[in-house]
Design a protein around this motif. Structure first.
Motif, PDB file in Angstrom:
ATOM      1  N   TYR A   4       0.855  -1.179   0.000  1.00 21.26           N
ATOM      2  CA  TYR A   4       0.000   0.000   0.000  1.00 21.26           C
ATOM      3  C   TYR A   4       0.889   1.227   0.000  1.00 21.26           C
ATOM      4  O   TYR A   4       1.805   1.336   0.838  1.00 21.26           O
ATOM      5  N   LEU A   5       0.640   2.150  -0.910  1.00 16.68           N
ATOM      6  CA  LEU A   5       1.406   3.392  -0.947  1.00 16.68           C
ATOM      7  C   LEU A   5       0.766   4.393   0.004  1.00 16.68           C
ATOM      8  O   LEU A   5      -0.368   4.824  -0.209  1.00 16.68           O
ATOM      9  N   LEU A   6       1.472   4.726   1.048  1.00 18.08           N
ATOM     10  CA  LEU A   6       0.973   5.663   2.057  1.00 18.08           C
ATOM     11  C   LEU A   6       1.907   6.864   2.140  1.00 18.08           C
ATOM     12  O   LEU A   6       2.904   6.859   2.863  1.00 18.08           O
ATOM     13  N   PRO A   7       1.598   7.901   1.352  1.00 18.01           N
ATOM     14  CA  PRO A   7       2.423   9.106   1.441  1.00 18.01           C
ATOM     15  C   PRO A   7       2.315   9.705   2.849  1.00 18.01           C
ATOM     16  O   PRO A   7       1.231   9.692   3.417  1.00 18.01           O
ATOM     17  N   PRO A   8       3.327  10.192   3.423  1.00 16.92           N
ATOM     18  CA  PRO A   8       4.704  10.311   2.952  1.00 16.92           C
ATOM     19  C   PRO A   8       5.588   9.140   3.359  1.00 16.92           C
ATOM     20  O   PRO A   8       6.799   9.194   3.206  1.00 16.92           O
ATOM     21  N   PHE A   9       4.997   8.056   3.840  1.00 21.06           N
ATOM     22  CA  PHE A   9       5.771   6.927   4.348  1.00 21.06           C
ATOM     23  C   PHE A   9       6.280   5.997   3.250  1.00 21.06           C
ATOM     24  O   PHE A   9       7.214   5.243   3.481  1.00 21.06           O
ATOM     25  N   GLY A  10       5.644   6.027   2.089  1.00 25.24           N
ATOM     26  CA  GLY A  10       6.035   5.135   1.006  1.00 25.24           C
ATOM     27  C   GLY A  10       5.231   3.846   1.036  1.00 25.24           C
ATOM     28  O   GLY A  10       4.114   3.791   1.567  1.00 25.24           O
ATOM     29  N   GLN A  11       5.823   2.787   0.485  1.00 24.69           N
ATOM     30  CA  GLN A  11       5.148   1.484   0.408  1.00 24.69           C
ATOM     31  C   GLN A  11       5.144   0.810   1.777  1.00 24.69           C
ATOM     32  O   GLN A  11       6.175   0.749   2.450  1.00 24.69           O
ATOM     33  N   ILE A  12       3.975   0.322   2.150  1.00 26.38           N
ATOM     34  CA  ILE A  12       3.825  -0.423   3.397  1.00 26.38           C
ATOM     35  C   ILE A  12       3.200  -1.773   3.059  1.00 26.38           C
ATOM     36  O   ILE A  12       2.183  -1.835   2.357  1.00 26.38           O
ATOM     37  N   ASN A  13       3.817  -2.836   3.544  1.00 19.51           N
ATOM     38  CA  ASN A  13       3.273  -4.171   3.346  1.00 19.51           C
ATOM     39  C   ASN A  13       2.259  -4.430   4.453  1.00 19.51           C
ATOM     40  O   ASN A  13       2.629  -4.602   5.617  1.00 19.51           O
ATOM     41  N   LEU A  14       0.974  -4.451   4.099  1.00 22.04           N
ATOM     42  CA  LEU A  14      -0.098  -4.584   5.087  1.00 22.04           C
ATOM     43  C   LEU A  14      -0.096  -5.937   5.775  1.00 22.04           C
ATOM     44  O   LEU A  14      -0.675  -6.087   6.853  1.00 22.04           O
ATOM     45  N   ALA A  15       0.559  -6.919   5.170  1.00 22.55           N
ATOM     46  CA  ALA A  15       0.600  -8.264   5.743  1.00 22.55           C
ATOM     47  C   ALA A  15       1.863  -8.510   6.570  1.00 22.55           C
ATOM     48  O   ALA A  15       2.005  -9.565   7.193  1.00 22.55           O
ATOM     49  N   SER A  16       2.771  -7.534   6.575  1.00 23.69           N
ATOM     50  CA  SER A  16       4.022  -7.681   7.317  1.00 23.69           C
ATOM     51  C   SER A  16       4.515  -6.296   7.746  1.00 23.69           C
ATOM     52  O   SER A  16       5.461  -5.745   7.178  1.00 23.69           O
ATOM     53  N   LEU A  17       3.869  -5.752   8.757  1.00 25.31           N
ATOM     54  CA  LEU A  17       4.162  -4.394   9.208  1.00 25.31           C
ATOM     55  C   LEU A  17       5.428  -4.323  10.050  1.00 25.31           C
ATOM     56  O   LEU A  17       5.744  -5.253  10.801  1.00 25.31           O
ATOM     57  N   ASN A  18       6.110  -3.208   9.944  1.00 23.71           N
ATOM     58  CA  ASN A  18       7.155  -2.870  10.910  1.00 23.71           C
ATOM     59  C   ASN A  18       6.449  -2.329  12.152  1.00 23.71           C
ATOM     60  O   ASN A  18       5.295  -1.925  12.091  1.00 23.71           O
ATOM     61  N   GLU A  19       7.168  -2.271  13.262  1.00 24.74           N
ATOM     62  CA  GLU A  19       6.580  -1.707  14.477  1.00 24.74           C
ATOM     63  C   GLU A  19       6.341  -0.221  14.351  1.00 24.74           C
ATOM     64  O   GLU A  19       5.416   0.325  14.950  1.00 24.74           O
ATOM     65  N   GLU A  20       7.208   0.462  13.599  1.00 21.89           N
ATOM     66  CA  GLU A  20       7.102   1.914  13.501  1.00 21.89           C
ATOM     67  C   GLU A  20       7.531   2.380  12.117  1.00 21.89           C
ATOM     68  O   GLU A  20       8.450   1.827  11.518  1.00 21.89           O
TER      69      GLU A  20
END
Length: 177
Positions: A4-20
């Motif tokens: 998922y592209l979440l500006p301004p964070f960039g690409q986020i993998n919704l099935a494997s999130l980082n903690e922060e």
């Protein structure tokens, strides 16, 4: 869909999130830090869409929050913001506060000048209650010019935290460090 592209964070993998996740955006000519904090390792797309809409509305929420801060300060029963401002007037030397207050300006009280220097510094998101956060988002306000040097704020380590729900509605104000 897992990415998922979440500006301004960039690409986020919704099935494997980082903690922060961390990012910086500009608002009215100054930098605002953003962070998203996850307890879980996955998130539903509808919730990430709420975060995206929230980020897009930060300028509107900032204006609402400033009104809430001023209203609380001017409310005879309000305590949080008054105590915060009074603390800084009483505890800090005039030589330190001269960065924020024009002591020669007798038309505007020192407390009001200090109040008018509160600016948004950070927005933290806690969509799934990371760190036992009860609020969806927390807006941190500190004095304009209270920048970090070597990991330490230059004026004070105290903030006014405006805690909101996922629609940006005020839940409560808190004085924190």
């Amino acid at each position: 869909m897992t990415n998922y592209l979440l500006p301004p964070f960039g690409q986020i993998n919704l099935a494997s999130l980082n903690e922060e996740y961390n990012a910086v955006v500009e608002l009215d000519g100054h930098s605002i830090s953003l962070d998203i904090n996850f307890e879980k390792t996955t998130i539903e797309e509808n919730l990430i869409n709420i975060i995206k809409q929230f980020i897009e509305n930060i300028p509107k929420f900032d204006k609402q929050n400033i009104v809430s801060i001023l209203n609380e300060y001017n409310d005879e029963n309000g305590e949080t913001v008054k105590r915060y401002i009074d603390f800084h007037i009483e505890e800090y030397a005039q030589s330190e506060l001269v960065k924020l207050i024009d002591y020669g300006n007798t038309a505007i009280a020192a407390e009001e000048q200090l109040l008018n220097k509160l600016k948004l510094e950070r927005v933290g998101f806690y969509p799934d209650g990371k760190y036992d956060a009860e609020s969806f988002a927390i807006f941190d306000y500190t004095f304009e010019g209270n920048v970090y040097l070597d990991g330490v704020r230059t004026i004070t380590d105290q903030i006014i935290a405006v805690k909101t729900d996922s629609k940006g509605e005020l839940e409560y104000l808190a004085w924190e460090s």
